[in-house]
Design an enzyme around this catalytic site. Structure first.
Site, PDB file in Angstrom:
ATOM      1  N   SER A 133       0.795  -1.229   0.000  1.00  0.00           N
ATOM      2  CA  SER A 133       0.000   0.000   0.000  1.00  0.00           C
ATOM      3  C   SER A 133       0.827   1.277   0.000  1.00  0.00           C
ATOM      4  O   SER A 133       0.265   2.367  -0.149  1.00  0.00           O
ATOM      5  CB  SER A 133      -0.959   0.012   1.193  1.00  0.00           C
ATOM      6  OG  SER A 133      -1.999  -0.912   0.988  1.00  0.00           O
ATOM      7  N   LYS A 179       0.211   3.429  -2.940  1.00  0.00           N
ATOM      8  CA  LYS A 179      -0.946   4.304  -3.057  1.00  0.00           C
ATOM      9  C   LYS A 179      -0.568   5.785  -3.070  1.00  0.00           C
ATOM     10  O   LYS A 179      -1.285   6.608  -3.639  1.00  0.00           O
ATOM     11  CB  LYS A 179      -1.935   4.011  -1.928  1.00  0.00           C
ATOM     12  CG  LYS A 179      -2.523   2.602  -1.992  1.00  0.00           C
ATOM     13  CD  LYS A 179      -3.338   2.268  -0.752  1.00  0.00           C
ATOM     14  CE  LYS A 179      -3.839   0.823  -0.799  1.00  0.00           C
ATOM     15  NZ  LYS A 179      -4.575   0.446   0.429  1.00  0.00           N
ATOM     16  N   TYR A 222      -4.581  -2.760  -9.830  1.00  0.00           N
ATOM     17  CA  TYR A 222      -4.362  -2.494  -8.400  1.00  0.00           C
ATOM     18  C   TYR A 222      -3.404  -3.520  -7.785  1.00  0.00           C
ATOM     19  O   TYR A 222      -2.472  -3.156  -7.063  1.00  0.00           O
ATOM     20  CB  TYR A 222      -5.710  -2.510  -7.685  1.00  0.00           C
ATOM     21  CG  TYR A 222      -5.622  -2.404  -6.182  1.00  0.00           C
ATOM     22  CD1 TYR A 222      -5.271  -1.212  -5.570  1.00  0.00           C
ATOM     23  CD2 TYR A 222      -5.902  -3.503  -5.363  1.00  0.00           C
ATOM     24  CE1 TYR A 222      -5.201  -1.104  -4.189  1.00  0.00           C
ATOM     25  CE2 TYR A 222      -5.839  -3.408  -3.989  1.00  0.00           C
ATOM     26  CZ  TYR A 222      -5.480  -2.208  -3.409  1.00  0.00           C
ATOM     27  OH  TYR A 222      -5.396  -2.112  -2.040  1.00  0.00           O
ATOM     28  N   TYR A 247      -3.980   3.873   8.050  1.00  0.00           N
ATOM     29  CA  TYR A 247      -5.291   3.290   8.323  1.00  0.00           C
ATOM     30  C   TYR A 247      -5.803   3.748   9.688  1.00  0.00           C
ATOM     31  O   TYR A 247      -5.666   4.923  10.029  1.00  0.00           O
ATOM     32  CB  TYR A 247      -5.230   1.760   8.201  1.00  0.00           C
ATOM     33  CG  TYR A 247      -4.612   1.312   6.911  1.00  0.00           C
ATOM     34  CD1 TYR A 247      -5.167   1.693   5.684  1.00  0.00           C
ATOM     35  CD2 TYR A 247      -3.463   0.537   6.891  1.00  0.00           C
ATOM     36  CE1 TYR A 247      -4.590   1.296   4.485  1.00  0.00           C
ATOM     37  CE2 TYR A 247      -2.887   0.133   5.693  1.00  0.00           C
ATOM     38  CZ  TYR A 247      -3.457   0.515   4.498  1.00  0.00           C
ATOM     39  OH  TYR A 247      -2.885   0.136   3.319  1.00  0.00           O
ATOM     40  N   VAL A 267       1.479  -3.419   4.038  1.00  0.00           N
ATOM     41  CA  VAL A 267       1.545  -4.659   4.812  1.00  0.00           C
ATOM     42  C   VAL A 267       2.776  -5.498   4.471  1.00  0.00           C
ATOM     43  O   VAL A 267       3.015  -6.521   5.111  1.00  0.00           O
ATOM     44  CB  VAL A 267       0.261  -5.506   4.655  1.00  0.00           C
ATOM     45  CG1 VAL A 267      -0.930  -4.769   5.226  1.00  0.00           C
ATOM     46  CG2 VAL A 267       0.039  -5.919   3.214  1.00  0.00           C
TER      47      VAL A 267
END
Length: 317
Positions: free
Chosen positions: A71, A74, A198, A250, A268
């Site tokens: 991530s 992103k 993705y 998050y 992660v």
């Protein structure tokens, strides 16, 4: 306490000491076993790399060992999408912390298919879909990879196809998110194609050194170095940094901002890209995760770094 500008030798000492302390740590968290290709990563790995405004890299630990950035990607795809769509992107994704797990579907129903921010999975899928709307899937993947290579100054950065396939084989929740948003009209491409792009962006493989190099444009107001080649506008860089500070970890984002005080984006795979605006771009990696899915030791190392350098954005400069 804020400190004056650190010398290279002082910064090198800080980085070396932090790496040594992390190497001695016994509580290292747990690797992301739910993605089969990540389950076998050695939890004893640790890396820290810093790029200064002068372009010098100060690194320690396994700084040249590649890992799946997951991530962390992103932040880069958000930059690509903003460059492609501009402010219109914000009609498809919000800018507020979620307070829910990164793969939660609950808020999507309440908020009519508009994800709370670009860094939860639903938001990142919507951002990827926005990029894909101008390309074929292979072209979109190549465009994202080209952007990351350019920002890092390294054409050797690759995508791990095994990781991408591993994520696709187990990504049932992501498929639900994509289809749910498609029903609300916020995913406009075929969900399977959007998810394919993705998963490939999440499977980009980088070292901490490469990650720190790639984050320079966020540290230096949209440029690869102060006054250097511009990647995105300063306004866009500041927007991304603001979202990394408030949403980059998050439902552990508030804790990270409280303890570290730097914009950051976790993954992660155990990586964290952190930014000390005007001062440094930082790549940190340790594969063991804490209870909310962020690297346990990388988070601790960045807390130590911010404390020992005075780089927190909340410290007087």
């Amino acid at each position: 306490m804020a400190k004056s500008v650190l010398s290279t030798s002082a910064l090198r000492t800080i980085v070396t000491e932090i790496a040594a302390e992390m190497a001695a740590s016994e509580d290292r968290g747990n690797v992301a076993a739910y993605i089969p290709e990540l389950a076998c990563i050695d939890p004893h790995r640790f890396a820290l790399a810093i790029v200064t405004p002068e372009g010098e890299v100060i690194a320690a630990g396994d700084a040249d060992m590649p890992f799946s950035i997951q991530s962390v990607s992103k932040a880069f795809t958000l930059a690509v999408a903003l460059g492609q769509m501009g402010e219109a992107l914000w009609t498809r994704v919000g800018r507020e912390p979620s307070g829910d797990p990164f793969n939660s579907i609950v808020q999507l129903e309440h908020e009519q298919g508009i994800p709370r921010n670009p860094f939860i999975n639903a938001g990142a899928i919507a951002v990827t879909d926005a990029i894909l709307s101008g390309y074929e899937p292979r072209e979109a993947i190549a465009h994202i990879l080209e952007f990351i290579r350019y920002t890092a100054g390294d054409d050797e950065i690759l995508i791990d196809e095994n990781v991408a396939r591993s994520e696709e084989a187990t990504g049932f929740r992501n498929a639900a998110l994509a289809n749910f948003m498609r029903d609300f009209g916020n995913v406009t491409c075929e969900p399977a194609m959007t998810l394919g792009v993705y998963y490939h962006q999440c499977a980009v493989v980088m070292s901490a050194r490469q990650l720190a190099m790639a984050g320079r444009f966020l540290a230096f107001d949209g440029c690869l170095r102060p006054g250097g080649s511009r990647v995105i506008s300063g306004r866009m860089a500041r927007q991304i940094n603001a979202l990394m500070l408030t949403c980059g970890h998050y439902d552990g984002s508030g804790e990270f901002a409280f303890r570290v005080g730097l914009p950051g984006k976790s993954g992660v795979g155990g990586g964290i890209l952190a930014v000390a605006p005007g001062r440094a771009s930082i790549g940190c990696w340790s594969p063991g995760l804490n209870a909310v899915g962020n690297s346990k030791l990388a988070s601790l190392a960045l807390e130590m770094l911010a404390d020992r350098t005075g780089w927190s954005v909340f410290a007087p400069h």
